[in-house]
Scaffold this active site. Structure first.
Site, mmCIF file in Angstrom:
data_model
loop_
_atom_site.group_PDB
_atom_site.id
_atom_site.type_symbol
_atom_site.label_atom_id
_atom_site.label_comp_id
_atom_site.label_asym_id
_atom_site.label_seq_id
_atom_site.Cartn_x
_atom_site.Cartn_y
_atom_site.Cartn_z
ATOM 1 N N CYS A 1 0.840 -1.207 0.000
ATOM 2 C CA CYS A 1 0.000 0.000 0.000
ATOM 3 C C CYS A 1 0.871 1.251 0.000
ATOM 4 O O CYS A 1 1.398 1.656 1.047
ATOM 5 C CB CYS A 1 -0.921 -0.027 1.223
ATOM 6 S SG CYS A 1 -1.950 1.442 1.326
ATOM 7 N N CYS B 1 -0.502 4.117 2.168
ATOM 8 C CA CYS B 1 -0.369 3.914 3.625
ATOM 9 C C CYS B 1 1.082 4.145 4.054
ATOM 10 O O CYS B 1 1.333 4.736 5.096
ATOM 11 C CB CYS B 1 -0.740 2.491 4.040
ATOM 12 S SG CYS B 1 -2.168 1.818 3.229
ATOM 13 N N ASP B 2 2.032 3.638 3.279
ATOM 14 C CA ASP B 2 3.410 3.545 3.764
ATOM 15 C C ASP B 2 4.406 4.458 3.040
ATOM 16 O O ASP B 2 5.546 4.583 3.490
ATOM 17 C CB ASP B 2 3.908 2.084 3.630
ATOM 18 C CG ASP B 2 3.057 1.133 4.458
ATOM 19 O OD1 ASP B 2 2.511 1.582 5.478
ATOM 20 O OD2 ASP B 2 2.941 -0.048 4.087
#
Ligand code: NAP
Length: 301
Positions: free
Chosen positions: A130, A133-134
């Site tokens: 992701c 997300c990261d």
């Protein structure tokens, strides 16, 4: 006892909930993880009609609020089985049992893994599925994205704004992803295309520090120093819990046509876990509308 239970709170499931509530049916949506489904991983949606730009998270939250505002109920419980008992359907979760007249399976899909050594061990330690997300953890570092679909192209575009350099690694030299995204990527100075290549080793002790990439044509192996590898190699339909209930094709997709009917009366399927040509936000939403409308017809007979 509900009129309709929707399994999955992604774009297909929540759209189904909206249509079912507008037809005055009682609706329970059961979701194993978080509402929104895979779209929450998309940084910028640019291909949904009327909305020129919206983040996946904003899209998911707006959709959730719309469904809940219309009176749908949502519980975060993982469905483990669905059984047909005459006209009634019994839906079991890890916590409870629910009954409904009709069930819409809108479970979507999960990340496909690369399937190489140490992938699991290094997940969360430099290997990620992701980018939104990261990505932020790797500002000004070098990273790679692997894959050639829309997710890989969009992830690479997103990361190119954050990090020092993005390697886009793809096993062929033509891409499934949209030409418009590809063009934008080709204009970026900090994106290097590594085509006809596969990731063959993950390097590093406790964290990922690099990868080996093997050229499919020459067999040459190149080591690249990296802080993160973003894997975007497609999705696997989440239908295993329904294998005994409905027909699945050889890839695991629930067999159903555009009417979203499965072979079992009163069980419908909507979105990315259904056999279909085009898996997009707009077609997931369309499936949700169709499945709910068909479920309402089934209940009203
Ligand atoms: P996808 O379209 O299935 O693409 C997966 C990519 O990964 C393909 O390029 C494939 O290569 C490659 N791949 C598969 N297995 C691999 C392996 N073991 N090793 C290396 N490469 C591998 O998946 P996706 O990009 O996640 O997209 C899924 C669906 O969501 C698509 O329909 C996509 O259009 C849609 N989507 C839409 C949006 C949007 O509307 N904004 C955003 C994201 C995704 P090959 O090409 O060689 O098979």
């Amino acid at each position: 006892m509900y009129d309709i239970i929707v399994v999955g709170a992604g774009p297909a499931g929540l759209t189904a909930a909206i249509y079912a509530r507008r037809a005055s049916k009682s609706v329970l949506v059961l979701e194993a993880k978080a509402w929104g489904g895979q779209i929450i991983n998309t940084p910028d949606i640019e291909n949904y009609p009327v909305v020129a730009h919206i983040s996946g998270v904003d899209f998911a939250n707006d959709l959730y609020r719309q469904a809940i505002g219309l009176g749908a109920e949502l519980r975060l419980e993982k469905v483990v089985s669905v059984q047909v008992q005459g006209k009634s359907k019994l839906v079991r979760t890890a916590k409870a049992e629910y009954e409904a007249g009709a069930v819409i399976l809108a479970t979507g899909s999960e990340n496909r893994k690369l399937g190489i050594d140490r992938e699991q061990e290094l997940t969360g330690r430099g290997v990620s599925y992701c980018a939104t997300c990261d990505g932020n953890f790797f500002r000004k570092r070098d990273v790679a994205v692997v894959g050639g679909g829309n997710t890989a192209l969009e992830d690479a575009l997103y990361l190119a704004e954050l990090v020092n350099k993005v390697y886009l690694i793809h096993r062929r030299d033509s891409f499934r992803g949209e030409a418009a995204s590809l063009e934008r990527l080709r204009e970026k100075d900090n994106v290097e295309f590594v085509c006809n290549a596969t990731v063959t080793a993950l390097l590093g002790d406790k964290r990922l520090t690099g990868i080996d990439v093997t050229d499919k044509l020459s067999g040459a192996v190149r080591s690249i120093e990296l802080s993160a590898l973003f894997v975007a190699v497609g999705r696997i339909p989440e239908n295993e819990s329904f294998r005994a209930l409905i027909d699945l094709d050889e890839a695991g997709y629930a067999v159903a046509g555009e009417s979203c009917h499965t072979r079992v009366p009163g069980i419908f399927v909507a979105g990315d876990n259904r056999t279909k040509e085009l898996r997009q936000l707009v077609t997931a939403a369309a499936d949700g509308a169709v499945a709910a409308t068909e479920a309402v017809k089934y209940l009203n007979v």
